[in-house]
Design a protein around this motif. Sequence first.
Motif, PDB file in Angstrom:
ATOM      1  N   VAL A  70      14.008 -24.379  20.961  1.00 51.27           N
ATOM      2  CA  VAL A  70      12.684 -24.613  21.510  1.00 51.27           C
ATOM      3  C   VAL A  70      12.625 -23.962  22.890  1.00 51.27           C
ATOM      4  N   ASP A  71      11.689 -23.034  23.076  1.00 55.12           N
ATOM      5  CA  ASP A  71      11.469 -22.415  24.377  1.00 55.12           C
ATOM      6  C   ASP A  71      10.524 -23.284  25.182  1.00 55.12           C
ATOM      7  N   VAL A  72      10.917 -23.617  26.401  1.00 54.08           N
ATOM      8  CA  VAL A  72      10.078 -24.409  27.292  1.00 54.08           C
ATOM      9  C   VAL A  72       9.881 -23.612  28.569  1.00 54.08           C
ATOM     10  N   ILE A  73       8.628 -23.261  28.854  1.00 53.62           N
ATOM     11  CA  ILE A  73       8.295 -22.545  30.090  1.00 53.62           C
ATOM     12  C   ILE A  73       7.220 -23.366  30.791  1.00 53.62           C
ATOM     13  N   LEU A  74       7.584 -23.959  31.912  1.00 49.58           N
ATOM     14  CA  LEU A  74       6.669 -24.801  32.674  1.00 49.58           C
ATOM     15  C   LEU A  74       6.195 -24.048  33.905  1.00 49.58           C
ATOM     16  N   ARG A  75       4.893 -24.056  34.120  1.00 51.96           N
ATOM     17  CA  ARG A  75       4.297 -23.324  35.242  1.00 51.96           C
ATOM     18  C   ARG A  75       3.746 -24.290  36.284  1.00 51.96           C
ATOM     19  N   ASN A  76       3.731 -23.851  37.535  1.00 54.70           N
ATOM     20  CA  ASN A  76       3.130 -24.654  38.596  1.00 54.70           C
ATOM     21  C   ASN A  76       1.621 -24.411  38.624  1.00 54.70           C
ATOM     22  N   ASP A  77       0.939 -25.010  39.578  1.00 56.73           N
ATOM     23  CA  ASP A  77      -0.525 -24.887  39.660  1.00 56.73           C
ATOM     24  C   ASP A  77      -0.990 -23.456  39.902  1.00 56.73           C
ATOM     25  N   ASP A  78      -0.135 -22.617  40.468  1.00 58.75           N
ATOM     26  CA  ASP A  78      -0.483 -21.220  40.716  1.00 58.75           C
ATOM     27  C   ASP A  78      -0.177 -20.315  39.528  1.00 58.75           C
ATOM     28  N   GLY A  79       0.338 -20.897  38.442  1.00 59.39           N
ATOM     29  CA  GLY A  79       0.655 -20.113  37.258  1.00 59.39           C
ATOM     30  C   GLY A  79       2.040 -19.488  37.287  1.00 59.39           C
ATOM     31  N   LEU A 123       3.363 -36.496  23.922  1.00 60.03           N
ATOM     32  CA  LEU A 123       4.575 -35.868  23.392  1.00 60.03           C
ATOM     33  C   LEU A 123       4.787 -34.491  24.000  1.00 60.03           C
ATOM     34  N   LEU A 124       6.032 -34.158  24.234  1.00 58.40           N
ATOM     35  CA  LEU A 124       6.380 -32.801  24.636  1.00 58.40           C
ATOM     36  C   LEU A 124       6.087 -31.846  23.482  1.00 58.40           C
ATOM     37  N   ASP A 125       5.936 -30.568  23.797  1.00 56.89           N
ATOM     38  CA  ASP A 125       5.639 -29.564  22.779  1.00 56.89           C
ATOM     39  C   ASP A 125       6.672 -29.582  21.660  1.00 56.89           C
ATOM     40  N   ARG A 126       6.184 -29.453  20.448  1.00 56.92           N
ATOM     41  CA  ARG A 126       6.962 -29.267  19.226  1.00 56.92           C
ATOM     42  C   ARG A 126       7.727 -30.500  18.756  1.00 56.92           C
ATOM     43  N   VAL A 127       7.524 -31.660  19.376  1.00 58.88           N
ATOM     44  CA  VAL A 127       8.258 -32.858  18.947  1.00 58.88           C
ATOM     45  C   VAL A 127       7.966 -33.172  17.480  1.00 58.88           C
ATOM     46  N   ALA A 128       6.700 -33.208  17.105  1.00 56.31           N
ATOM     47  CA  ALA A 128       6.355 -33.543  15.713  1.00 56.31           C
ATOM     48  C   ALA A 128       6.902 -32.497  14.746  1.00 56.31           C
ATOM     49  N   ASP A 129       6.771 -31.217  15.099  1.00 53.43           N
ATOM     50  CA  ASP A 129       7.271 -30.147  14.229  1.00 53.43           C
ATOM     51  C   ASP A 129       8.780 -30.246  14.023  1.00 53.43           C
ATOM     52  N   VAL A 130       9.506 -30.456  15.109  1.00 53.10           N
ATOM     53  CA  VAL A 130      10.969 -30.515  15.023  1.00 53.10           C
ATOM     54  C   VAL A 130      11.409 -31.762  14.259  1.00 53.10           C
TER      55      VAL A 130
END
Length: 150
Positions: A70-79, A123-130
């Motif tokens: 699972v790729d997780v890329i978190l961005r701040n308010d400035d992108g 839920l965090l991304d992809r929890v249901a899929d995984v």
Amino acid sequence: MNRPLVGVIAVVCHRDRVVLVQRGKQPSAGMWGFPGGHLELGETALQAAVRELHEETGVAALPLEYLTNVDVILRNDDGEIAHQYLLVAVLCEYQKGTPTPADDAEQAIWMPVNDLDSCGLPLLDRVADVACMAQARLRDRSPSPSAANT
């Protein structure tokens, strides 16, 4: 941060339920996902998954196989990228224990896999899929009732 980090998540299904934790620390504090964390030097992802599972929930499990990434890329308010992780999802076989929050977890529960899309938890991304992928993989690994009787 100047490079992605590798982490692990332990995906434990038992009786059509999956262990989830509510994250207690940033990033993603308050969000729900699989128990997990960083690899320690010298351990495999399989070892790290069961260690993190036990540290965060008290649940004991055996690592079965690598399930997905699972790729997780978190961005701040400035992108701009604030955090980036490659999470190795490890399918684990439940052994014993009741999920009890510890370490980085605020809460720990068994959640029915079929309820993940409608549970109302953030839920965090992809929890249901995984979780669905893990449940299907476990069904594929189990001998069919007719095969067990031959």
